[in-house]
Scaffold this motif. Sequence first.
Motif, mmCIF file in Angstrom:
data_model
loop_
_atom_site.group_PDB
_atom_site.id
_atom_site.type_symbol
_atom_site.label_atom_id
_atom_site.label_comp_id
_atom_site.label_asym_id
_atom_site.label_seq_id
_atom_site.Cartn_x
_atom_site.Cartn_y
_atom_site.Cartn_z
ATOM 1 N N THR A 1 -11.612 5.562 8.012
ATOM 2 C CA THR A 1 -11.805 6.348 6.786
ATOM 3 C C THR A 1 -10.644 6.103 5.821
ATOM 4 O O THR A 1 -10.856 5.962 4.610
ATOM 5 N N THR A 2 -9.430 6.034 6.368
ATOM 6 C CA THR A 2 -8.267 5.761 5.510
ATOM 7 C C THR A 2 -8.417 4.399 4.842
ATOM 8 O O THR A 2 -8.209 4.253 3.622
ATOM 9 N N MET A 3 -8.787 3.397 5.644
ATOM 10 C CA MET A 3 -8.943 2.046 5.086
ATOM 11 C C MET A 3 -10.066 2.015 4.032
ATOM 12 O O MET A 3 -9.935 1.358 3.002
ATOM 13 N N ALA A 4 -11.150 2.734 4.324
ATOM 14 C CA ALA A 4 -12.274 2.760 3.380
ATOM 15 C C ALA A 4 -11.863 3.430 2.065
ATOM 16 O O ALA A 4 -12.278 3.005 0.984
ATOM 17 N N MET A 5 -11.017 4.460 2.153
ATOM 18 C CA MET A 5 -10.539 5.114 0.923
ATOM 19 C C MET A 5 -9.631 4.168 0.145
ATOM 20 O O MET A 5 -9.662 4.118 -1.083
ATOM 21 N N MET A 6 -8.826 3.410 0.903
ATOM 22 C CA MET A 6 -7.928 2.441 0.260
ATOM 23 C C MET A 6 -8.686 1.391 -0.532
ATOM 24 O O MET A 6 -8.177 0.835 -1.499
ATOM 25 N N LEU A 7 -9.915 1.097 -0.083
ATOM 26 C CA LEU A 7 -10.678 -0.002 -0.677
ATOM 27 C C LEU A 7 -11.759 0.483 -1.643
ATOM 28 O O LEU A 7 -12.597 -0.308 -2.093
ATOM 29 N N GLY A 8 -11.765 1.764 -1.932
ATOM 30 C CA GLY A 8 -12.723 2.283 -2.914
ATOM 31 C C GLY A 8 -14.118 2.489 -2.363
ATOM 32 O O GLY A 8 -15.061 2.712 -3.118
ATOM 33 N N LEU A 9 -14.277 2.414 -1.041
ATOM 34 C CA LEU A 9 -15.603 2.600 -0.450
ATOM 35 C C LEU A 9 -15.907 4.071 -0.219
ATOM 36 O O LEU A 9 -17.061 4.482 -0.208
ATOM 37 N N ILE A 35 0.863 -1.189 0.000
ATOM 38 C CA ILE A 35 0.000 0.000 0.000
ATOM 39 C C ILE A 35 0.898 1.236 0.000
ATOM 40 O O ILE A 35 1.878 1.287 0.746
ATOM 41 N N ARG A 36 0.554 2.185 -0.829
ATOM 42 C CA ARG A 36 1.251 3.474 -0.779
ATOM 43 C C ARG A 36 0.219 4.593 -0.920
ATOM 44 O O ARG A 36 -0.566 4.600 -1.867
ATOM 45 N N LEU A 37 0.187 5.474 0.041
ATOM 46 C CA LEU A 37 -0.747 6.595 0.001
ATOM 47 C C LEU A 37 0.044 7.896 -0.077
ATOM 48 O O LEU A 37 1.049 8.050 0.627
ATOM 49 N N ASP A 38 -0.414 8.793 -0.950
ATOM 50 C CA ASP A 38 0.290 10.073 -1.137
ATOM 51 C C ASP A 38 -0.669 11.243 -0.911
ATOM 52 O O ASP A 38 -1.535 11.505 -1.744
ATOM 53 N N GLY A 39 -0.522 11.886 0.215
ATOM 54 C CA GLY A 39 -1.308 13.100 0.493
ATOM 55 C C GLY A 39 -2.806 12.876 0.516
ATOM 56 O O GLY A 39 -3.578 13.745 0.095
ATOM 57 N N LEU A 40 -3.216 11.741 1.052
ATOM 58 C CA LEU A 40 -4.650 11.418 1.058
ATOM 59 C C LEU A 40 -5.392 12.291 2.075
ATOM 60 O O LEU A 40 -4.976 12.414 3.224
ATOM 61 N N THR A 41 -6.474 12.884 1.620
ATOM 62 C CA THR A 41 -7.274 13.759 2.496
ATOM 63 C C THR A 41 -8.752 13.439 2.303
ATOM 64 O O THR A 41 -9.191 13.199 1.180
ATOM 65 N N LYS A 42 -9.480 13.391 3.420
ATOM 66 C CA LYS A 42 -10.932 13.267 3.344
ATOM 67 C C LYS A 42 -11.556 14.338 4.228
ATOM 68 O O LYS A 42 -11.324 14.376 5.439
ATOM 69 N N ARG A 43 -12.355 15.180 3.582
ATOM 70 C CA ARG A 43 -12.973 16.290 4.291
ATOM 71 C C ARG A 43 -14.485 16.124 4.236
ATOM 72 O O ARG A 43 -15.063 15.889 3.171
ATOM 73 N N TYR A 44 -15.133 16.176 5.410
ATOM 74 C CA TYR A 44 -16.601 16.150 5.481
ATOM 75 C C TYR A 44 -17.056 17.543 5.935
ATOM 76 O O TYR A 44 -16.965 17.858 7.120
ATOM 77 N N ARG A 45 -17.500 18.357 5.020
ATOM 78 C CA ARG A 45 -17.886 19.748 5.318
ATOM 79 C C ARG A 45 -16.802 20.423 6.159
ATOM 80 O O ARG A 45 -15.751 20.730 5.672
ATOM 81 N N GLN A 103 -14.660 8.057 -1.299
ATOM 82 C CA GLN A 103 -13.932 8.840 -2.301
ATOM 83 C C GLN A 103 -13.016 9.846 -1.598
ATOM 84 O O GLN A 103 -13.498 10.656 -0.816
ATOM 85 N N PRO A 104 -11.691 9.813 -1.832
ATOM 86 C CA PRO A 104 -10.828 10.821 -1.199
ATOM 87 C C PRO A 104 -11.166 12.217 -1.724
ATOM 88 O O PRO A 104 -11.519 12.371 -2.890
ATOM 89 N N THR A 105 -11.036 13.217 -0.853
ATOM 90 C CA THR A 105 -11.232 14.603 -1.300
ATOM 91 C C THR A 105 -10.061 15.001 -2.194
ATOM 92 O O THR A 105 -10.257 15.574 -3.264
ATOM 93 N N THR A 106 -8.855 14.693 -1.720
ATOM 94 C CA THR A 106 -7.655 14.885 -2.548
ATOM 95 C C THR A 106 -6.673 13.760 -2.227
ATOM 96 O O THR A 106 -6.841 13.044 -1.250
ATOM 97 N N GLY A 107 -5.657 13.654 -3.050
ATOM 98 C CA GLY A 107 -4.603 12.665 -2.801
ATOM 99 C C GLY A 107 -4.744 11.443 -3.691
ATOM 100 O O GLY A 107 -5.780 11.233 -4.325
ATOM 101 N N THR A 108 -3.664 10.696 -3.732
ATOM 102 C CA THR A 108 -3.646 9.495 -4.570
ATOM 103 C C THR A 108 -3.042 8.342 -3.773
ATOM 104 O O THR A 108 -2.659 8.506 -2.617
ATOM 105 N N GLY A 109 -2.931 7.228 -4.425
ATOM 106 C CA GLY A 109 -2.312 6.076 -3.773
ATOM 107 C C GLY A 109 -2.388 4.856 -4.648
ATOM 108 O O GLY A 109 -3.006 4.887 -5.736
ATOM 109 N N ARG A 110 -1.731 3.806 -4.227
ATOM 110 C CA ARG A 110 -1.750 2.548 -4.961
ATOM 111 C C ARG A 110 -1.906 1.409 -3.973
ATOM 112 O O ARG A 110 -1.322 1.433 -2.882
ATOM 113 N N VAL A 111 -2.691 0.426 -4.344
ATOM 114 C CA VAL A 111 -2.831 -0.800 -3.556
ATOM 115 C C VAL A 111 -2.406 -1.952 -4.449
ATOM 116 O O VAL A 111 -2.937 -2.104 -5.564
#
Lengths: 312, 263
Positions: A51-59, A11-21, A61-69
């Motif tokens: 939330t990080t794990m859910a973003m990793m699994l496509g459940l 797993i590699r995450l780069d600048g992953l961000t999730k913002r809820y309002r 949607q990240p607000t910004t950032g990328t990554g690879r699984v």
Amino acid sequence: MTTTTAREPAIRLDGLTKRYRTHVAVDDLSMEVPSGSVTGFIGPNGAGKTTTMAMMLGLVQPTTGTGRVLGVPLDEPARFLPRVGALIEGPALYPALTGRENLRVLAELGRRDRDGIDAVLQRVGLADRGDDRFKEYSLGMKQRLGIAAALLADPELLVLDEPTNGLDPAGMHEVRRLIADIAAEGRTVFVSSHLLSEIEQICTWLVMINRGREIYSGPADEFIADAGTTISIVPERDDDTARLEVLLREAGYAAERSHGRLTVTFDDGPSRALTADINRRAHDAGVVIAELAPQRTNLEHHYLQLIQGVAS
Amino acid sequence: MIRVIRAEMVKLTRRRFMAFTALGAVAFGAGSAAISVLTAESGAARRGSELLSIEALSTAGGGTAAALGAVAFGAVFMFAAFIAGVAGEFTRGTFRTLLLAQPSRMQLLAGKLVALIGLCAAALAVAELSGWGVARLLAPGQGIDVSQWGSLDALAAAVEDYGRLMIWLVGWAILGTAVGAIARSVPVGVLAGLVWAGPVENVIADGWEPAQRWFPGLLLRSLLSPETSVVSTTRALATLGCYCAVAAGVAAGVVQRRDVAGA
């Protein structure tokens, strides 16, 4: 089971961000999980682990950032999910269906061999309860069925979100043993917990987050060494405690006496040689040691210091 | 999508569930037919009324019409079943579990819809057959002529009735799926759906005649009783087609875009 190349992180995450309002659940998180490791994903409740794990699994949607699984971009979950097994936010299965029927639903969906159902039930110790309804299971059994569901895919990467949550000590021990067995097969395991002590024993790599940000990432051994470990020494005779304290201090050890026992703290963790040196010095001075035991209490303290450091 | 349908069938073809559904279908079909036959009156049926006349029931299609007319009252159950079926996946969290095994959200939603429609179509066939049987037993006592009920014309009428029933079912299924996907909560979705399809549509329709031409629930009901409806089948189908297209689009949009875990 296939494996990724040795150098490529699972797993590699780069600048992953999730913002809820107004609330930022995950804040510019970058991290790597080495392939073949058992990685503990540690953080207090609300730190952003799920939330990080859910973003990793496509459940989610990240607000910004990328990554690879497993080498595949996060936004193409259909390409990596067939190689991933996951248990997120607890085992969510159909209460009216039996354990076996629940696994059949998932086997049909994922085009898995139905013969594998008995094998995974056996694996998690539910072979004799597979025909009971899910709603009749204890919490520990539900967790184990959730892990069985994750194992159906014969995954390269197993993602487990707080698998020991709510379990009694025996249940925690069972789940830990199961994870260790799974990891021994060469699979990468990414397991979250809000308690370091729950999973530290089985992890080879640690990623710690607080308030959605990384506070530590690295080998578990290094974290343990950084924490500084102590050993506890109890002489056979109580009046030897003070004499041994003076002796060890003169030898340069950080020894402290309290309640009839000595505590010696090592910055880099006690090595076998240092522990033997203490024993030898005591013996030479005519002090018989009744107890000489490493303590791991500093680990949790070090973890809390990290969290509080970020919080302040 | 075949995989999704097969996975749904694991749930729907359990022996206990099948027995319960079959029993419900028989009871509902038989009860509906009995009500239709026992409340039938002589004379032409009023437009907008679900009550069938003795003359209408004495035709070749009278046997299946007896069950069909009253089945319309089961629409609320059908609507609620689809809302609960879809919203329940979100309430229980099983949608995220399914997504981990089958990442295509659209295929999950469509497969579930098709499987549930299949189950309901089978249940309605059972209901119609049991309704025909009960109607056949009760009809002579009400002065209804059943001599044509076993003819080829009766078979053709039964096929047409079943076709209307399938269109009615698909309409409720799509609308229910959309409400379930938007609400993502069984109590909220079912309450909202039932309040609209039950009291709201009917109360408004009592005082505002165009409601029969525009409200989706009333248009779906009109498909089952074309002889008493104030709107033609062609117009009802066209309007319903628009509603279903919008509902399907909205459902697809919210399921595709919304997060299904984390907070």
